[in-house]
Design an enzyme around this catalytic site. Structure first.
Site, PDB file in Angstrom:
ATOM      1  N   SER A  73       0.543  -1.517   0.144  1.00 56.52           N
ATOM      2  CA  SER A  73       0.151  -0.095   0.253  1.00 56.52           C
ATOM      3  C   SER A  73       0.854   1.100  -0.049  1.00 56.52           C
ATOM      4  O   SER A  73       2.083   1.709  -1.258  1.00 56.52           O
ATOM      5  CB  SER A  73      -1.407   0.106   0.810  1.00 56.52           C
ATOM      6  N   ASP A 220      -5.342  -3.537  -2.370  1.00 49.04           N
ATOM      7  CA  ASP A 220      -4.949  -2.565  -2.352  1.00 49.04           C
ATOM      8  C   ASP A 220      -4.180  -4.103  -1.087  1.00 49.04           C
ATOM      9  O   ASP A 220      -5.154  -5.363  -0.351  1.00 49.04           O
ATOM     10  CB  ASP A 220      -5.546  -2.516  -0.487  1.00 49.04           C
TER      11      ASP A 220
END
Length: 760
Positions: A73, A220
């Site tokens: 991320s 993610d």
């Protein structure tokens, strides 16, 4: 000359990917001490990721080398930037200067939209963009945001680095982790386009559309591996420095809503997989957990504090870190080797483009997309030109994501463009709601819906249907067909029905022939109209068109039984529009000029009285804002009229309402001719910036002068009306909101509350 430049560049790129050079540089970095490889592992955390930069800055200050970088991320972003060879200061400067909230803004600004979309959106300001088929089936979006803004941002931050066969070819070997949402399994990204790799790892599930990578839908990586220690070990890291930006669990007292409960579960899952990664660490590894509990992932305004938190935890852990410190000579050798690898990366502000490969996931033809992009080949094209071309295509407002990468193959630079249409299209539904009350004797409201069906043809033909109910009623349909692939030339035709109420205050005895003593009366206009036209889009914001229109309708005097004027009108017209305003209702820059001129054969009939005439009519509007700091003054000019001789004008002109002779209610003054000018002042009082959207609040006032007249001979400055207003305005997501007070000559005054846009 360009070909020679290209050949030199190609040789340069081949050297960058030469594995023998890679092996030699790696040996230099390891130096004579055969030191252990250090892997830096950076967790996800949104804006809290600025803490990673603080940690890296302390590592650099203490001559602690990094040989491998992995991240998830926001950690994938910071790690990728560092892996490119940037030092901590460079990463910080680029990161802090970036508009991260803008990365979640999908649509281009109003001034960048094509003219047709501007006009559609101004009238139907509730841009829901709901997907609905011709059969009435609703289609859902794959995410609240499609990721276009984030793709542009990350390309800019990475200076549009071309695709790489392996991320081992970066200045520091690098990997990021994403989640295959179909299988909910981790995916290690080890090659390709660095900016796309970052985006895949940062794509918040449900909020952003998944990124397609090797036929997998990626989101993610924090869902499955938020701190990829195992990935760093698999790359050969002997020592791990891991930075954990975990969120704490919410206390029981806060678990009082569905959102908080879902958040609690996500936090637990993320922390659990991070705990598993911590369990893989051994003696000598360093675990850092900056104190960022004062912020959440979206708090980009607190990045400076997160950065300091990273520095603090790294400094507090120097006793664990200093055993890996290099001597000054060895560290300089390490930096030199890293910078040498960085210099071999071919990130440049411009590229010689040999060919364009289009991956077309739309209903438009390849020639149409290439014409709209307007990118030549066999010449040097700057990154800025590439981004402008993408924005030019995105301004059509039909595409969910437009991305590109530059592949370097066989001595050629290939521009690979991927254009994806909105999956919930090609039919879209938008709405409007307008309400205005003058707190005395009149309230107006309008509710409408707009359906736009795009890509009827391979050149971008469209069908539009609009219908409104309320104080004014209408149903309109229109077909629009570009003639050429570039959509410079077009044809359009349509049909409509209108029903509207207008009030006349007579100042000429001609109206008395309708009924003796009748000088103030309300009328109901009802007509059917049609048109056909051909036009030229001179620029995306300017167009000129010529056409032929016809009207057939009647005017009924309300509360006067039996009095009705029937009319017809048909003839040619020419219209021109130039619109670069950044906002229609609260503009701060740009210019709007809208003009229409026509000639009609008119016929009207009241009882046994009939009048036939040749009528010239015109309508011209201008708006120009002037801004300084938080202050804006907008100049507004409107004029129009017709030289017809029917008793009640077919091409009626009106005034009334806030900023339109304030003090009168909307559409209270009607006649054949109109002349109006105003200066509207606005001060941006409160920003109310929520990142993804904002609702600024304005204070202001206006000075206005104008009038409507039934005969051309009546027009004069002395007979014009002076008016003014004071107001509070809010630029809300559902349209403009005003609370104001207007005062005009003759002690006409009104308080106004209005919500939404125009009633027309």
């Amino acid at each position: 000359m360009f070909k020679q430049y290209r050949m030199l560049g190609s040789v340069f790129c081949l050297l960058a990917f030469n594995q023998m050079a890679f092996a030699q540089v790696t040996a230099d970095v390891e130096s004579n001490h055969d030191r252990k490889k250090i892997g830096l592992v950076l967790s996800g955390g949104g804006a809290k990721g600025a803490a990673h930069i603080g940690v890296i800055e302390v590592l650099e200050a203490n001559r602690i080398p990094i040989d491998i970088v992995t991240g998830t991320s926001m950690g994938a972003y910071v790690g990728g930037m560092y892996a490119m060879g940037l030092d901590a200061t460079e990463v910080k400067n680029r990161t802090f200067a970036a508009d991260w909230e803008g990365g979640y803004k999908e649509r281009v600004g109003r001034n960048d939209l094509v003219l047709r979309r501007k006009q559609q959106n101004d009238d139907y300001q509730l841009h829901t963009d709901l997907g609905i088929s011709l059969e009435g089936e609703f289609k859902s979006k794959p995410g609240a945001f499609q990721g276009q803004g984030m793709a542009v941002l990350l390309r800019s931050l990475t200076h549009n680095l071309p695709t790489l066969k392996s991320f081992d070819d970066l200045a520091i070997p690098y990997r990021s982790v994403a989640t295959d949402i179909a299988k909910v399994q981790p995916v290690v990204l080890d090659s390709g386009h660095l900016a796309t790799t970052m985006q895949a790892s940062m794509t918040v599930p449900g909020a952003l559309k998944p990124v397609i990578w090797n036929n997998k839908q990626l989101v993610d990586g924090g869902v499955v591996n938020n701190m990829p220690v195992d990935v760093a070990k698999s790359l050969g890291a002997d020592v791990i420095i891991a930075v954990d930006l975990r969120d704490p669990l919410l206390p029981e007292s806060d678990l009082n809503s569905a959102l908080n409960i879902i958040s609690q579960l996500i936090t637990f899952m993320t922390n659990s997989n991070t705990d598993h990664q911590i369990s893989l660490m051994k003696e000598g590894d360093v675990y850092l957990q900056p104190d960022v509990t004062f912020m959440t992932a979206p708090d980009f305004d607190k990045m400076e504090a997160a950065y300091q938190a990273g520095k603090n935890v790294a400094r507090a852990s120097l006793s664990q870190l200093l055993p890996y410190q290099l001597s000054e000579d060895d560290y300089m050798a390490y930096i030199k080797a890293k910078q040498d690898r960085r210099s071999r990366l071919s990130s440049r502000p411009a590229y010689y483009i040999d060919n364009i490969v289009l991956n077309n996931h739309t209903l438009l033809s390849d020639p149409a997309l290439l014409a709209l992009l307007d990118l030549p080949v066999d010449r040097v094209i700057s990154t800025e030109e590439l981004e402008q071309a993408v924005e030019r295509l995105h301004a059509q407002d039909n595409f969910s994501r437009i991305t590109y990468v530059i592949d370097q193959k066989d001595d050629e630079n290939i521009l690979n463009l991927d254009v994806t249409e909105k999956s919930w299209g090609p039919g879209y539904l938008n709405f409007k709601f307008s309400f205005e009350d003058d707190f005395t004797n009149r309230s107006d409201f309008s509710f409408g819906a707009q359906y736009i069906y795009t890509d009827l043809t391979d050149r971008g033909g469209e069908w539009k249907l609009e219908w409104e109910i309320g104080s004014w009623k209408k149903v309109n349909t229109e077909f629009y067909f570009p003639i050429d692939y570039k959509q410079e030339y077009f044809t359009a035709f349509g049909l409509g029905w209108n029903n509207e109420i207008r009030k006349f205050t007579a100042g000429n005895d001609v109206f008395a022939t309708l009924e003796p003593g009748l000088f103030n009366f309300e009328t109901q206009y009802e007509d059917v109209n049609t048109f056909a036209e051909i036009g030229w889009n001179i620029r995306p914001w300017s167009a000129i068109k010529v056409g032929y229109q016809g009207q057939l309708g009647d005017v009924t005097l309300i509360d006067n039984d039996g009095i009705k004027e029937k009319y017809s009108a048909y003839g040619p017209y020419i219209a021109a529009t130039h619109d670069t305003l950044d906002s229609y209702y609260f503009p701060s820059a740009g210019l709007l000029i809208d003009a229409r001129f026509g000639h009609s054969q008119t016929s009207s009939e009241v009882g046994s009285n009939q009048a036939d005439d040749e009528t010239f009519y015109y309508d011209v509007n201008l708006m120009k804002p002037f801004s300084y700091d938080r202050h804006t003054i907008s100049a507004l000019v409107k004029t129009g009229g017709s030289d017809s001789n029917e008793l009640l004008p077919i091409y009626v002109q009106d005034l009334g309402g806030l900023f339109n002779l304030s003090g009168y209610h909307r559409y209270e003054l009607n006649g054949r001719y109109r002349a109006f000018g105003a200066l509207i002042y606005r001060y941006r009082w409160i920003d109310n910036d929520f990142g993804v959207f904002s609702t600024p609040i304005y204070l202001g006032g206006s000075l206005e002068q104008g009038g409507v007249w039934n005969d051309k001979s009546d027009i004069s400055w002395n007979s014009a009306i002076t008016a003014g207003s004071l107001y509070i305005g809010i630029d809300s997501p559902i349209g403009p909101v005003y609370l104001g007070y207007g005062l005009a000559d003759g002690k006409e005054s009104s308080f106004y509350f209005s919500l939404g846009g125009s009633f027309k």
